[in-house]
Write a protein that holds these residues in place. Structure first.
Motif, mmCIF file in Angstrom:
data_model
loop_
_atom_site.group_PDB
_atom_site.id
_atom_site.type_symbol
_atom_site.label_atom_id
_atom_site.label_comp_id
_atom_site.label_asym_id
_atom_site.label_seq_id
_atom_site.Cartn_x
_atom_site.Cartn_y
_atom_site.Cartn_z
ATOM 1 N N PRO A 124 -0.310 -8.551 8.746
ATOM 2 C CA PRO A 124 -1.604 -8.906 8.138
ATOM 3 C C PRO A 124 -2.723 -7.932 8.514
ATOM 4 O O PRO A 124 -3.550 -7.581 7.666
ATOM 5 C CB PRO A 124 -1.876 -10.308 8.693
ATOM 6 C CG PRO A 124 -0.509 -10.864 8.981
ATOM 7 C CD PRO A 124 0.263 -9.687 9.500
ATOM 8 N N ALA A 125 -2.755 -7.493 9.772
ATOM 9 C CA ALA A 125 -3.778 -6.532 10.193
ATOM 10 C C ALA A 125 -3.555 -5.184 9.515
ATOM 11 O O ALA A 125 -4.514 -4.500 9.131
ATOM 12 C CB ALA A 125 -3.765 -6.374 11.711
ATOM 13 N N LEU A 126 -2.287 -4.791 9.349
ATOM 14 C CA LEU A 126 -1.988 -3.545 8.649
ATOM 15 C C LEU A 126 -2.386 -3.658 7.177
ATOM 16 O O LEU A 126 -2.882 -2.693 6.586
ATOM 17 C CB LEU A 126 -0.498 -3.222 8.780
ATOM 18 C CG LEU A 126 -0.027 -1.919 8.125
ATOM 19 C CD1 LEU A 126 -0.794 -0.722 8.651
ATOM 20 C CD2 LEU A 126 1.479 -1.733 8.344
ATOM 21 N N THR A 127 -2.200 -4.832 6.589
ATOM 22 C CA THR A 127 -2.645 -5.060 5.212
ATOM 23 C C THR A 127 -4.138 -4.779 5.079
ATOM 24 O O THR A 127 -4.577 -4.080 4.148
ATOM 25 C CB THR A 127 -2.348 -6.509 4.778
ATOM 26 O OG1 THR A 127 -0.940 -6.756 4.843
ATOM 27 C CG2 THR A 127 -2.835 -6.767 3.360
ATOM 28 N N ALA A 128 -4.924 -5.310 5.996
ATOM 29 C CA ALA A 128 -6.367 -5.092 5.956
ATOM 30 C C ALA A 128 -6.709 -3.615 6.090
ATOM 31 O O ALA A 128 -7.581 -3.090 5.372
ATOM 32 C CB ALA A 128 -7.044 -5.904 7.058
ATOM 33 N N ALA A 129 -6.018 -2.917 6.987
ATOM 34 C CA ALA A 129 -6.275 -1.489 7.182
ATOM 35 C C ALA A 129 -5.958 -0.693 5.921
ATOM 36 O O ALA A 129 -6.696 0.232 5.552
ATOM 37 C CB ALA A 129 -5.440 -0.969 8.358
ATOM 38 N N LEU A 130 -4.870 -1.050 5.242
ATOM 39 C CA LEU A 130 -4.494 -0.369 4.002
ATOM 40 C C LEU A 130 -5.521 -0.625 2.902
ATOM 41 O O LEU A 130 -5.898 0.282 2.158
ATOM 42 C CB LEU A 130 -3.113 -0.839 3.537
ATOM 43 C CG LEU A 130 -1.924 -0.458 4.419
ATOM 44 C CD1 LEU A 130 -0.680 -1.226 3.995
ATOM 45 C CD2 LEU A 130 -1.663 1.043 4.353
ATOM 46 N N CYS A 131 -5.964 -1.873 2.796
ATOM 47 C CA CYS A 131 -6.945 -2.220 1.769
ATOM 48 C C CYS A 131 -8.257 -1.475 1.972
ATOM 49 O O CYS A 131 -8.925 -1.095 0.997
ATOM 50 C CB CYS A 131 -7.218 -3.717 1.775
ATOM 51 S SG CYS A 131 -5.865 -4.750 1.198
ATOM 52 N N ASP A 132 -8.642 -1.270 3.219
ATOM 53 C CA ASP A 132 -9.945 -0.686 3.520
ATOM 54 C C ASP A 132 -9.981 0.827 3.364
ATOM 55 O O ASP A 132 -11.050 1.443 3.479
ATOM 56 C CB ASP A 132 -10.384 -1.090 4.931
ATOM 57 C CG ASP A 132 -10.740 -2.569 5.021
ATOM 58 O OD1 ASP A 132 -11.034 -3.168 3.971
ATOM 59 O OD2 ASP A 132 -10.685 -3.132 6.127
ATOM 60 N N LEU A 133 -8.817 1.441 3.077
ATOM 61 C CA LEU A 133 -8.782 2.852 2.727
ATOM 62 C C LEU A 133 -8.947 2.978 1.214
ATOM 63 O O LEU A 133 -8.303 2.257 0.458
ATOM 64 C CB LEU A 133 -7.454 3.491 3.148
ATOM 65 C CG LEU A 133 -7.309 3.875 4.615
ATOM 66 C CD1 LEU A 133 -5.885 4.311 4.929
ATOM 67 C CD2 LEU A 133 -8.276 5.009 4.944
ATOM 68 N N PRO A 134 -9.785 3.896 0.721
ATOM 69 C CA PRO A 134 -9.982 4.033 -0.727
ATOM 70 C C PRO A 134 -8.650 4.330 -1.435
ATOM 71 O O PRO A 134 -7.914 5.231 -1.027
ATOM 72 C CB PRO A 134 -10.939 5.222 -0.843
ATOM 73 C CG PRO A 134 -11.634 5.287 0.481
ATOM 74 C CD PRO A 134 -10.612 4.843 1.485
ATOM 75 N N SER A 135 -8.355 3.583 -2.491
ATOM 76 C CA SER A 135 -7.075 3.817 -3.166
ATOM 77 C C SER A 135 -7.078 3.298 -4.600
ATOM 78 O O SER A 135 -6.033 2.893 -5.113
ATOM 79 C CB SER A 135 -5.929 3.161 -2.381
ATOM 80 O OG SER A 135 -6.140 1.764 -2.229
#
Length: 360
Positions: A12-23
């Motif tokens: 879940p924390a990795l999900t948040a980190a991925l979302c917060d990178l522009p993509s």
């Protein structure tokens, strides 16, 4: 400078980190760089790069190979980033479609060095835009050997339930003719927009089919999705074009689907704008049945179109399986439960290691 991704973070924390990178589609470069850098730190993986797509694979000489795939891009942000967590819910663009699935796949790639079958992990760009830009399609054209496998799991959001196959989709442009005239002398012309009423009535009254394909029920749909006509505020339009989208069960070919639309709209000029085939569920194949047994639940039909169709075209049976309610994909209030991300990771880990309900 490449941003560091920590694949030891809980999913879940990795999900948040991925979302917060522009993509957003077309802007995946920084995220692709971060994914590539993180995966290259794991010696049990061979990593390839094609544009903004990253492929990482084990090569242990196993008798079978499976693909675990997910796209890196999202639709445009709607004031719903950065992510926010409230209790067991993670909010933000991409949490459902499909950074939760990508986070699970990245953790599996990093931490399963001895899978029961060799695994190819595919993280690709431009899924949310027109088909010609799709990164998985590009890999299929330029490096088809990277996708050689006995089975594939596309980690699209399915609420942690296996969704088999997918509907096909096509769009047509339907032209309704008229005759131009000055709107002050409207009786001298023939209003094409008014004449489109009969066409729209056909679509309104159309009863779409529900089709059983290999034990799953696919719901079809035929809908007007756009209308264009008129050149000025004082001219009776001589032409109206209605765009119609047909979602068809995977038992039909693209040609059969187009002919069906033409028959429904008989009497009108119907031109094919674009088309993509569906994919049969293929759950009767042993490798697919073993996956269903390993992750549990009762399979459902995928009513939308997904890239399982691309795997199907390559002769690779594939299913959709991942965290997140698909009805929340692309929504302004997009959100996923933390427990569902964890559940998907646990079940996928059991399947890949042979420790699930049934080894594949």
């Amino acid at each position: 400078m490449t941003i560091a991704l920590d694949l030891d973070l809980p999913a879940p924390a990795l999900t948040a980190a991925l979302c917060d990178l522009p993509s957003v589609s077309g802007d995946e470069r920084d995220l692709a760089d971060a994914v590539e850098s993180a995966l290259r730190r794991h010696r049990h993986l061979t990593v390839h790069r094609d544009g903004d797509a990253v492929v990482a694979a084990t090569d242990l000489g196993r008798r079978a190979r499976v693909v675990v795939a997910g796209h890196l891009d999202t639709v445009p942000v709607a004031g719903n980033l950065p992510t926010e967590r409230a209790g067991d819910v993670l909010w933000g663009r991409g949490t459902v479609d499909m950074k939760g699935g990508v986070a699970v796949a990245l953790r599996l790639a990093a931490h399963i060095a001895e899978p029961a079958s060799d695994v190819t992990y595919v993280f690709y760009d431009n899924e949310e835009v027109e088909a010609e830009r799709n990164g998985l399609g590009r890999i299929a054209r330029t490096h088809p050997e990277w996708l050689d496998a006995d089975f594939a799991v596309l980690m699209e959001p399915t609420s942690a339930v296996v969704e088999g196959g997918c509907n096909g989709t096509l769009r047509v442009a339907v032209t309704v003719p008229g005759r131009a005239a000055h709107s002050a002398r409207w009786w001298m012309g023939s209003n094409a927009i008014h004449a489109a009423g009969e066409l729209l009535g056909r679509l309104r009254d159309y009863v779409p089919a529900e089709v059983d394909v290999d034990g799953l029920t696919y719901r079809e749909g035929l809908n007007a999705v756009g209308i264009e006509g008129g050149i000025a505020g004082n001219v009776v339009p001589d032409r109206c074009v209605v765009t119609v989208n047909y979602r068809f069960a995977p038992s039909a070919t693209e040609r059969e689907a187009f002919e069906h639309v033409r028959s429904v709209l008989d009497g009108y000029q119907v031109e094919l704008a674009d088309s993509a085939p569906g994919a049969r569920p293929g759950l009767d194949r042993p490798v697919a049945a073993a996956f269903v047994d390993a992750v549990g639940g009762s399979p459902q039909a995928k009513v939308g179109w997904t890239d399982v169709a691309r795997f199907d075209a390559l002769g690779v049976p594939a299913v959709n399986y991942g965290p997140g309610d698909p009805q929340l994909a692309h929504a302004d209030d997009e959100r996923v439960t933390v427990a569902e991300i964890d559940t998907c990771e646990d079940r996928m880990r059991g399947w890949l290691t042979g420790a699930g309900r049934a080894a594949h």
